[in-house]
Design a protein around this motif. Structure first.
Motif, PDB file in Angstrom:
ATOM      1  N   TYR A 361       0.839  -1.201   0.000  1.00  0.00           N
ATOM      2  CA  TYR A 361       0.000   0.000   0.000  1.00  0.00           C
ATOM      3  C   TYR A 361       0.875   1.253   0.000  1.00  0.00           C
ATOM      4  O   TYR A 361       0.636   2.189  -0.763  1.00  0.00           O
ATOM      5  N   MET A 362       1.898   1.271   0.851  1.00  0.00           N
ATOM      6  CA  MET A 362       2.753   2.459   0.928  1.00  0.00           C
ATOM      7  C   MET A 362       3.659   2.588  -0.289  1.00  0.00           C
ATOM      8  O   MET A 362       3.963   3.695  -0.730  1.00  0.00           O
ATOM      9  N   GLU A 363       4.102   1.465  -0.836  1.00  0.00           N
ATOM     10  CA  GLU A 363       4.899   1.520  -2.055  1.00  0.00           C
ATOM     11  C   GLU A 363       4.099   2.127  -3.194  1.00  0.00           C
ATOM     12  O   GLU A 363       4.609   2.966  -3.956  1.00  0.00           O
ATOM     13  N   ILE A 364       2.849   1.696  -3.347  1.00  0.00           N
ATOM     14  CA  ILE A 364       2.027   2.148  -4.469  1.00  0.00           C
ATOM     15  C   ILE A 364       1.516   3.569  -4.245  1.00  0.00           C
ATOM     16  O   ILE A 364       1.577   4.416  -5.145  1.00  0.00           O
ATOM     17  N   GLN A 365       1.027   3.859  -3.043  1.00  0.00           N
ATOM     18  CA  GLN A 365       0.392   5.150  -2.801  1.00  0.00           C
ATOM     19  C   GLN A 365       1.389   6.275  -2.570  1.00  0.00           C
ATOM     20  O   GLN A 365       1.144   7.415  -2.978  1.00  0.00           O
ATOM     21  N   CYS A 429      -1.722  10.658  -3.244  1.00  0.00           N
ATOM     22  CA  CYS A 429      -0.590  11.454  -3.699  1.00  0.00           C
ATOM     23  C   CYS A 429      -0.702  11.619  -5.209  1.00  0.00           C
ATOM     24  O   CYS A 429      -0.895  10.624  -5.918  1.00  0.00           O
ATOM     25  N   PRO A 430      -0.602  12.832  -5.745  1.00  0.00           N
ATOM     26  CA  PRO A 430      -0.698  13.036  -7.193  1.00  0.00           C
ATOM     27  C   PRO A 430       0.368  12.246  -7.941  1.00  0.00           C
ATOM     28  O   PRO A 430       1.478  12.050  -7.448  1.00  0.00           O
ATOM     29  N   ASP A 431       0.020  11.796  -9.126  1.00  0.00           N
ATOM     30  CA  ASP A 431       0.949  10.976  -9.897  1.00  0.00           C
ATOM     31  C   ASP A 431       0.754  11.264 -11.373  1.00  0.00           C
ATOM     32  O   ASP A 431      -0.376  11.312 -11.873  1.00  0.00           O
ATOM     33  N   SER A 432       1.866  11.458 -12.081  1.00  0.00           N
ATOM     34  CA  SER A 432       1.790  11.735 -13.515  1.00  0.00           C
ATOM     35  C   SER A 432       1.610  10.474 -14.336  1.00  0.00           C
ATOM     36  O   SER A 432       1.349  10.540 -15.536  1.00  0.00           O
ATOM     37  N   GLY A 433       1.760   9.306 -13.709  1.00  0.00           N
ATOM     38  CA  GLY A 433       1.544   8.046 -14.402  1.00  0.00           C
ATOM     39  C   GLY A 433       2.683   7.679 -15.328  1.00  0.00           C
ATOM     40  O   GLY A 433       3.819   8.140 -15.184  1.00  0.00           O
ATOM     41  N   VAL A 434       2.370   6.837 -16.301  1.00  0.00           N
ATOM     42  CA  VAL A 434       3.342   6.375 -17.291  1.00  0.00           C
ATOM     43  C   VAL A 434       2.866   6.817 -18.664  1.00  0.00           C
ATOM     44  O   VAL A 434       1.674   6.701 -18.987  1.00  0.00           O
ATOM     45  N   GLN A 435       3.792   7.326 -19.467  1.00  0.00           N
ATOM     46  CA  GLN A 435       3.437   7.781 -20.811  1.00  0.00           C
ATOM     47  C   GLN A 435       2.854   6.619 -21.612  1.00  0.00           C
ATOM     48  O   GLN A 435       3.452   5.552 -21.725  1.00  0.00           O
ATOM     49  N   GLY A 436       1.661   6.826 -22.139  1.00  0.00           N
ATOM     50  CA  GLY A 436       0.986   5.785 -22.890  1.00  0.00           C
ATOM     51  C   GLY A 436      -0.094   5.078 -22.102  1.00  0.00           C
ATOM     52  O   GLY A 436      -0.830   4.259 -22.656  1.00  0.00           O
ATOM     53  N   VAL A 437      -0.205   5.382 -20.808  1.00  0.00           N
ATOM     54  CA  VAL A 437      -1.243   4.804 -19.958  1.00  0.00           C
ATOM     55  C   VAL A 437      -2.295   5.873 -19.682  1.00  0.00           C
ATOM     56  O   VAL A 437      -1.990   6.909 -19.082  1.00  0.00           O
ATOM     57  N   ASP A 438      -3.511   5.630 -20.116  1.00  0.00           N
ATOM     58  CA  ASP A 438      -4.610   6.573 -19.904  1.00  0.00           C
ATOM     59  C   ASP A 438      -5.250   6.270 -18.551  1.00  0.00           C
ATOM     60  O   ASP A 438      -5.934   5.265 -18.385  1.00  0.00           O
ATOM     61  N   ILE A 605      -9.686 -11.731  -0.958  1.00  0.00           N
ATOM     62  CA  ILE A 605     -10.598 -10.653  -1.374  1.00  0.00           C
ATOM     63  C   ILE A 605      -9.812  -9.410  -1.764  1.00  0.00           C
ATOM     64  O   ILE A 605      -9.997  -8.841  -2.857  1.00  0.00           O
ATOM     65  N   TYR A 606      -8.916  -8.991  -0.876  1.00  0.00           N
ATOM     66  CA  TYR A 606      -8.171  -7.758  -1.149  1.00  0.00           C
ATOM     67  C   TYR A 606      -7.149  -7.956  -2.266  1.00  0.00           C
ATOM     68  O   TYR A 606      -6.863  -7.016  -3.021  1.00  0.00           O
ATOM     69  N   GLY A 607      -6.587  -9.170  -2.390  1.00  0.00           N
ATOM     70  CA  GLY A 607      -5.690  -9.435  -3.505  1.00  0.00           C
ATOM     71  C   GLY A 607      -6.408  -9.306  -4.833  1.00  0.00           C
ATOM     72  O   GLY A 607      -5.869  -8.755  -5.808  1.00  0.00           O
ATOM     73  N   THR A 608      -7.651  -9.806  -4.890  1.00  0.00           N
ATOM     74  CA  THR A 608      -8.454  -9.676  -6.110  1.00  0.00           C
ATOM     75  C   THR A 608      -8.784  -8.213  -6.393  1.00  0.00           C
ATOM     76  O   THR A 608      -8.729  -7.760  -7.548  1.00  0.00           O
ATOM     77  N   VAL A 609      -9.122  -7.471  -5.328  1.00  0.00           N
ATOM     78  CA  VAL A 609      -9.417  -6.039  -5.492  1.00  0.00           C
ATOM     79  C   VAL A 609      -8.192  -5.301  -6.022  1.00  0.00           C
ATOM     80  O   VAL A 609      -8.284  -4.479  -6.956  1.00  0.00           O
ATOM     81  N   ILE A 610      -7.027  -5.595  -5.462  1.00  0.00           N
ATOM     82  CA  ILE A 610      -5.798  -4.915  -5.883  1.00  0.00           C
ATOM     83  C   ILE A 610      -5.450  -5.267  -7.326  1.00  0.00           C
ATOM     84  O   ILE A 610      -5.095  -4.396  -8.127  1.00  0.00           O
ATOM     85  N   PHE A 629       2.474  -1.797 -12.373  1.00  0.00           N
ATOM     86  CA  PHE A 629       1.928  -0.446 -12.254  1.00  0.00           C
ATOM     87  C   PHE A 629       0.422  -0.512 -12.024  1.00  0.00           C
ATOM     88  O   PHE A 629      -0.295  -1.188 -12.762  1.00  0.00           O
ATOM     89  N   TYR A 630      -0.043   0.197 -10.975  1.00  0.00           N
ATOM     90  CA  TYR A 630      -1.458   0.201 -10.598  1.00  0.00           C
ATOM     91  C   TYR A 630      -2.085   1.567 -10.850  1.00  0.00           C
ATOM     92  O   TYR A 630      -1.384   2.597 -10.891  1.00  0.00           O
ATOM     93  N   HIS A 631      -3.404   1.542 -10.992  1.00  0.00           N
ATOM     94  CA  HIS A 631      -4.169   2.797 -10.965  1.00  0.00           C
ATOM     95  C   HIS A 631      -4.293   3.180  -9.495  1.00  0.00           C
ATOM     96  O   HIS A 631      -5.104   2.623  -8.753  1.00  0.00           O
ATOM     97  N   LYS A 632      -3.491   4.127  -9.059  1.00  0.00           N
ATOM     98  CA  LYS A 632      -3.338   4.394  -7.630  1.00  0.00           C
ATOM     99  C   LYS A 632      -4.631   4.840  -6.957  1.00  0.00           C
ATOM    100  O   LYS A 632      -4.926   4.432  -5.824  1.00  0.00           O
ATOM    101  N   ASP A 633      -5.408   5.674  -7.628  1.00  0.00           N
ATOM    102  CA  ASP A 633      -6.651   6.152  -7.026  1.00  0.00           C
ATOM    103  C   ASP A 633      -7.658   5.014  -6.868  1.00  0.00           C
ATOM    104  O   ASP A 633      -8.283   4.868  -5.809  1.00  0.00           O
ATOM    105  N   ASP A 634      -7.814   4.207  -7.909  1.00  0.00           N
ATOM    106  CA  ASP A 634      -8.736   3.068  -7.804  1.00  0.00           C
ATOM    107  C   ASP A 634      -8.271   2.094  -6.731  1.00  0.00           C
ATOM    108  O   ASP A 634      -9.083   1.540  -5.979  1.00  0.00           O
ATOM    109  N   PHE A 635      -6.969   1.855  -6.668  1.00  0.00           N
ATOM    110  CA  PHE A 635      -6.384   0.995  -5.636  1.00  0.00           C
ATOM    111  C   PHE A 635      -6.814   1.468  -4.258  1.00  0.00           C
ATOM    112  O   PHE A 635      -7.278   0.683  -3.415  1.00  0.00           O
TER     113      PHE A 635
END
Length: 710
Positions: A361-365, A429-438, A605-610, A629-635
């Motif tokens: 959670y802390m690595e991703i967020q 935390c705001p994130d610019s993401g990866v180029q090519g990922v919408d 359950i949470y593994g499936t959600v993640i 790479f995860y969609h941090k907000d949805d995560f």
């Protein structure tokens, strides 16, 4: 029988251990052992992301593997009941020995498969001439105009997605679950049976508090191990902040296994029952011993059956096993115990996402490294747990709040925990993401006009950062880079043209550092000839998450202080709402319910959600591996909303416990009154030949008559 109440094992009772069979010695060993047990739970949590990356395991599969711990706990309830009528310290020692074995089993995959192809390819020793070299020119490995875009699926790649590591991890957790059940189910009841009931809340708080210090050491151990590369003898070309970094996850399991094995020997030395201190029976409130040895005042005629004592234990155990279904029925029909356990199930379901995936959670967020985020957040939150456990234990022992007040506080605690989870949902935390990922549509399209001729298909996730604009690319090839300046920098990147110097993460980045190391500064190619706007660096772009991360740590610490202050009340309900002979099975029954309905399905359950929020997968040889790479907000939203739903149900059942427990005797005051009357001679004398079981049954029946707990 000589030695029965001395420290020793297998008939060996050394003189230097005499006098060590006392409650203080047991509390010291039991609490320190709990510290090591807790270290193992934290260690698996922190190293979980490293295991996923090393063996390419999705989070849902990780949840299934970790459920082995809980599956064995469900099956171990019979061992709890049988061990409760036997030599409890030795049963605990068996459990600890199994825990030590589980640690060594968990380290086996490293010794079978080694550090792995991908980890070797990121070291100086293997970078230029080993796995990553798909052509004779090492600069063509990552950059544009590669000679091949086909993934090489060789024997090493197939080993990385082998089933055996997953089976070994599940097996280790299965073995660990048996040991954990014996430790918790028998240790706490052994402690409760060898002290005064008025001291039980304080001792539980002390034991929980000392055991909570274990995770602090666990966080530190995981941090130190993960700072080392997976093969400490090699020299990696990446840093721990790179998501591809693999630490020495296996090293900690060897340390923990050896330590647990040592404690298994120590706890096995304690006798079946600790000797009672000889002291005068006082009539002051709270000073009457927990177990009054009536045989010291009313002694039965001596019987010459000492030689047959071993045979006398066997029928008792047979009877105990025959009574197991009846004891289980008593628990199932006890509304107070059932509601108390169900509330615990839903609370743990709510916290299961953080229990299992705390480090992830802390690595991703917040962009922390593996082990780096928990080395601060972990100990601080655990300090809050210690304050909650020890503080509540002292307060309960001193002021003895009634069941309505004590259990009503648990409802308030649940509401505070709920508020904390709601806050987590907005603490991102705001994130610019990866180029090519919408990020809006969660779609992936890495091909652009600037890299369409670069043959980037089949390249694994190797993020690079365009520092001036704060843009992260999937790889140097996807950034359109034509040259490799050094091991960490790539130049002439066509996709970086036109990005400019943009503000990101709320800050304007400083000017990029020189791209050439000092050793190359005097080469024919001068840094002045390099267009720094077309240079990218290895690794994703850093994010400034200090503010949200700090708030997350502070709120977590406060939640632990408040949350742990209500745990002792729930434990006391399971102790006091059952008959004395059912205490061990009540503990096992509670562990079984929590394991079966919370700890087993929770990680799955949470593994499936993640996994549902993953945007970039690590596919190998046609098999889906770990997520890069995860969609941090949805995560963040999905995990916390799921937790909130479970906690709301837990609060409802805690409210039912508060209502049903209005007449529950939490501190043994009814038993104290019975003993005081006996000491004063106000109760009729028991017949000389009456057994201790009959006396206990009399006291128990008097207690139960004043408790309407069902």
């Amino acid at each position: 029988m000589a030695g029965e109440r001395d420290c020793g094992v297998f008939g060996f009772y050394p003189r230097w251990l005499r006098g060590k069979a006392n409650f203080k010695s047991f509390m010291a060993v039991y609490s320190l052992l709990g510290t090591v047990q807790a270290m193992s739970f934290i260690y698996i949590t922190v190293t979980l992301t490293t295991l996923e990356k090393r063996f390419k395991i999705p989070s849902r599969t990780t949840g299934i593997m970790l459920s082995g711990n809980e599956v064995s706990q469900v099956l171990s309830i019979v061992l709890i009941y049988y061990g409760g009528s036997g030599h409890r310290p030795r049963w605990i020692a068996v459990g600890v020995a199994l825990s030590a074995l589980s640690c060594l089993v968990l380290a086996l995959p490293h010794f079978i498969y080694g550090p792995g192809k991908d980890a070797l390819a990121l070291t100086k020793e293997y970078l230029d001439h080993k796995v990553l070299n798909t052509s004779s020119n090492p600069t063509e490995v990552f950059v544009c105009s590669r000679t091949t875009g086909t993934e090489i699926c060789d024997e090493d790649s197939l080993l990385d997605v082998s089933l055996l590591p997953r089976v070994l991890i599940f097996l280790s957790q299965f073995i660990l679950g048996i040991g954990t059940t014996l430790y918790y189910g028998l240790g706490q009841t052994y402690m409760d049976d060898n002290t005064k009931k008025k001291n039980t809340p304080m001792l539980l708080g002390l034991a929980f508090g000392l055991r909570t210090l274990g995770p602090v050491a666990g966080f530190l151990l995981s941090y130190l191990c993960l700072r080392l590369y997976i093969d400490p003898s090699l020299h990696p070309v990446i840093t721990p902040s790179d998501p591809r970094w693999l630490g020495a996850w296996w090293l900690g399991w060897i340390i923990l296994g050896v330590t647990m094995g040592t404690f298994a020997i120590l706890v096995a030395l304690f006798p079946k029952e600790l000797p009672k201190r000889e002291e005068n029976v006082s009539t002051k409130d709270g000073e009457i011993p927990l177990k009054l040895d009536l045989s010291s005042d009313i002694k039965a005629p001596p019987q010459s059956q000492d030689a047959n004592k071993p045979e006398e234990c066997k029928p008792d155990r047979v009877v105990a096993m025959k009574n197991f279904p009846k004891a289980l029925k008593r628990l199932l029909t006890n509304k107070l115990v059932c509601f108390n356990n169900i509330s615990a199930v839903f609370y743990i379901l709510g916290a299961s996402g953080y229990i299992t995936f705390y480090s992830k959670y802390m690595e991703i967020q917040y962009g922390t490294s593996a082990g780096g985020g928990t080395v601060l957040a972990g100990p601080l939150s655990l300090c809050g747990m210690v304050i909650g456990f020890v503080g509540s234990g002292i307060v309960i022992s001193k002021y003895k709040p009634g069941p309505r007040l004590l259990l009503g506080w648990n409802v308030i605690v649940g509401c505070c925990y709920l508020a904390g989870m709601v806050t987590y949902s907005f603490l991102g935390c705001p994130d610019s993401g990866v180029q090519g990922v919408d990020m809006e549509t969660s779609t992936l399209n890495l091909t652009a006009p600037c890299n369409q001729d670069c043959t980037c298909e089949g390249i694994k996730y190797s993020p690079v950062c365009h520092v001036p604009s704060g843009t992260t690319f999937f790889s140097a090839c996807h950034a359109g880079c034509k040259t490799m300046l050094n091991k960490n920098e790539f130049g002439d990147c066509s996709c970086a043209i036109g990005l400019g110097s943009l503000e990101y993460e709320g800050q304007t980045p400083s000017a990029p550092t020189p791209v050439l190391p000092e050793s190359q500064a005097q080469s024919n190619q001068s840094s002045s000839t390099i267009d720094t706007d077309k240079v990218v660096k290895a690794g994703p772009c850093p994010r400034n998450c200090d503010g949200p991360y700090t708030w997350f740590v502070v709120i977590t610490c406060l939640m632990q202080v408040i949350g742990c202050s209500g745990k002792i009340g729930n434990v006391l309900v399971n102790y006091r709402a059952v008959e004395k002979e059912d205490k061990s099975i009540a503990q096992g029954f509670s562990l079984m319910l929590i394991s079966l309905f919370a700890l087993i399905p929770g990680p799955i359950i949470y593994g499936t959600v993640i996994d549902s929020t993953c945007l970039i997968w690590n596919d190998s040889c046609g098999e889906r591996g770990n997520c890069w790479f995860y969609h941090k907000d949805d995560f963040r939203y999905l995990l916390n909303v799921s937790a909130i739903g479970f906690i709301v149900i837990g609060i409802a059942f805690d409210s039912a416990v508060w209502y049903l427990a209005k007449n529950l005797d939490l501190y043994g005051s009814d038993e104290v009154d019975q003993r005081r009357e006996f000491v004063k001679g106000e109760s009729p004398a028991l017949p000389v030949g009456k057994s201790d079981a009959d006396r206990n049954q009399t006291v128990s029946s008097n207690q139960n008559s004043g408790q309407n707990v069902t």
